[in-house]
Write an enzyme that holds these catalytic residues in place. Structure first.
Site, PDB file in Angstrom:
ATOM      1  N   ARG A 101       0.823  -1.212   0.000  1.00  0.00           N
ATOM      2  CA  ARG A 101       0.000   0.000   0.000  1.00  0.00           C
ATOM      3  C   ARG A 101       0.858   1.264   0.000  1.00  0.00           C
ATOM      4  NH1 ARG A 101      -4.754  -1.886   4.217  1.00  0.00           N
ATOM      5  NH2 ARG A 101      -6.141  -2.801   2.660  1.00  0.00           N
ATOM      6  N   GLY A 118      -7.834  -9.216   0.477  1.00  0.00           N
ATOM      7  CA  GLY A 118      -6.575  -9.634   1.084  1.00  0.00           C
ATOM      8  C   GLY A 118      -6.149 -11.046   0.757  1.00  0.00           C
ATOM      9  N   GLY A 150     -12.927  -4.090   1.737  1.00  0.00           N
ATOM     10  CA  GLY A 150     -14.350  -3.789   1.858  1.00  0.00           C
ATOM     11  C   GLY A 150     -14.848  -2.858   0.774  1.00  0.00           C
ATOM     12  N   LYS A 159     -17.534 -17.629   4.350  1.00  0.00           N
ATOM     13  CA  LYS A 159     -18.961 -17.567   4.671  1.00  0.00           C
ATOM     14  C   LYS A 159     -19.797 -16.882   3.593  1.00  0.00           C
ATOM     15  CE  LYS A 159     -18.293 -17.514   9.697  1.00  0.00           C
ATOM     16  NZ  LYS A 159     -18.606 -16.782  10.953  1.00  0.00           N
TER      17      LYS A 159
END
Length: 394
Positions: free
Chosen positions: A37, A348, A371, A195
């Site tokens: 980053r 990630g 996100g 999930k």
């Protein structure tokens, strides 16, 4: 999506405030483990310096308590690494909100962890106005936080004399828009992860847009349950089989499908020492845990990718961290790398897999967002980008 970009703005002699995303992983000693980053933020900083601007950069790091910046919260290691990458000193400025520091044209300073400021996360207007008073030009280059409405990502954009997207932010917007708004067909989405619940909205959104939807990891296990397959002790969410079936029905109604594994790799535990066994999906035992797709399934997925026009990838097919369960994700990564399709990847675990299998240079665009990447794929309006759009003409 219409935003003013850095190259649309006169910077010479201007005070430029860059909100970057320098939130990098560190070990227990504070040493930076992965500087991706930071390196991604360098082009915008260098461009502003080359244009003769006085440059201020800030970022969040971790989850500090507002009003109490500890040693662990400090951007000091980031300042040191940024100095190395830019080849010039980058002083770290503490207690900067009310000014009291100087930065000359052609110089750069790093402003201490922005989330230590009281009111930052709540997008406090008074705080945002103080940020804006520090600069002539506000540059948002932190796509990874674009889904957060905070004082340094949204509030300042309303009050700064000029607000624009940095080079990284502009590239992210262009890449994601290209993949979703005007994709070359067939459009294939690959969504893996543990999930269904964490990615239910994105799966439903993609099911309305894509030509093929591939699911992997624990998500695929829930879809297998929905079709009546036995999955042993595999990670799954039985309470979401109705939602999984609904997504498959959505794809079927559009003349497509969610291709599910025909063979899998199982073990009785998740560890580096677990013995992996390849079995047809109908032969999963009561004590088995599905930890990867088998070669027949991986081959089928790779064939889908080979015929794609655009590929969007978020999430691995299995527990790729262990080599015996990495085969499916490795084959998929290779297929995407060799495909002529435009490829976009983010998240990630996905980036970790791309690095593990050495295909970074063969993916067209790797998003820095987690996100924010997912919410963009869902079709949500990201607050930080909306704030820039509102300032496009002023």
């Amino acid at each position: 999506m219409r935003v003013k970009t850095l190259k649309d703005v006169e910077l010479r002699g201007k005070r430029v405030f860059i909100r970057a995303d320098l939130n990098v992983p560190q070990d227990e000693t504070g040493r930076i483990v992965d500087d991706t980053r930071i390196r991604a933020s360098v082009p915008t900083i260098e461009y502003c310096l080359q244009q003769g601007a006085a440059v201020m950069v800030t970022s969040h790091l971790g989850r500090p308590k507002e009003g109490a910046c500890t040693h662990e919260d400090s951007l000091a290691p980031i300042a040191e690494r940024l100095s190395e990458l830019l080849g010039r000193p980058v002083p770290l400025i503490e207690h900067w909100v009310d000014g009291g520091f100087t930065v000359q044209p052609g110089e750069v300073v790093l402003l201490e962890n922005v989330r230590c400021n009281v009111g930052e996360k709540k997008n406090d207007e008074a705080l945002a106005r103080k940020y804006a008073a520090l600069c002539d030009v506000y540059v948002n280059d932190a796509f990874g936080t674009a889904h957060r409405a905070e004082a340094s990502t949204v509030g300042i954009a309303h009050f700064a004399p000029v607000a624009c997207a940095g080079l990284l932010m502009a590239a992210e917007i262009e890449a994601l828009s290209r993949a979703l708004e005007h994709p070359k067909r067939p459009l294939v989405a690959i969504v893996g992860g543990a999930k269904v619940s964490t990615k239910l909205t994105i799966l439903k959104s993609l099911a309305e847009k894509v030509d093929q939807l591939i699911v992997g990891g624990g998500i695929a296990n829930t879809f297998l349950l929905a079709t009546g397959k036995r999955i042993g002790k595999s990670l799954a969410e039985p309470e979401l089989v109705v939602e999984a079936q609904a997504i498959m029905d959505m794809m079927a109604a559009r003349g497509s499908e969610v291709p599910l594994p025909v063979d899998v790799v199982v073990a009785d535990e998740v560890s580096a020492f677990a013995r992996a066994n390849r079995v047809p999906v109908d032969e999963v035992g009561p004590n088995d845990r599905i930890l990867d797709v088998g070669p027949k399934t991986a081959s089928r997925y790779c064939d889908i990718v080979a015929h794609a026009g655009t590929v969007v990838w978020n999430g691995p097919l299995g527990v790729f961290e262990y080599d015996q369960f990495a085969g499916g994700t490795k084959m998929l990564a290779s297929a995407i790398a060799h495909s002529e399709a435009y490829s976009l990847a983010g998240g990630g675990d996905t980036i970790a897999a791309i690095k593990k299998f050495g295909v970074e240079k063969d993916i067209d665009y790797i998003s820095t967002g987690g996100g924010a990447f997912l919410e963009f794929l869902e079709g949500k309006k990201l607050p930080a980008i909306a704030a820039l759009e509102a300032r496009c003409d002023g």
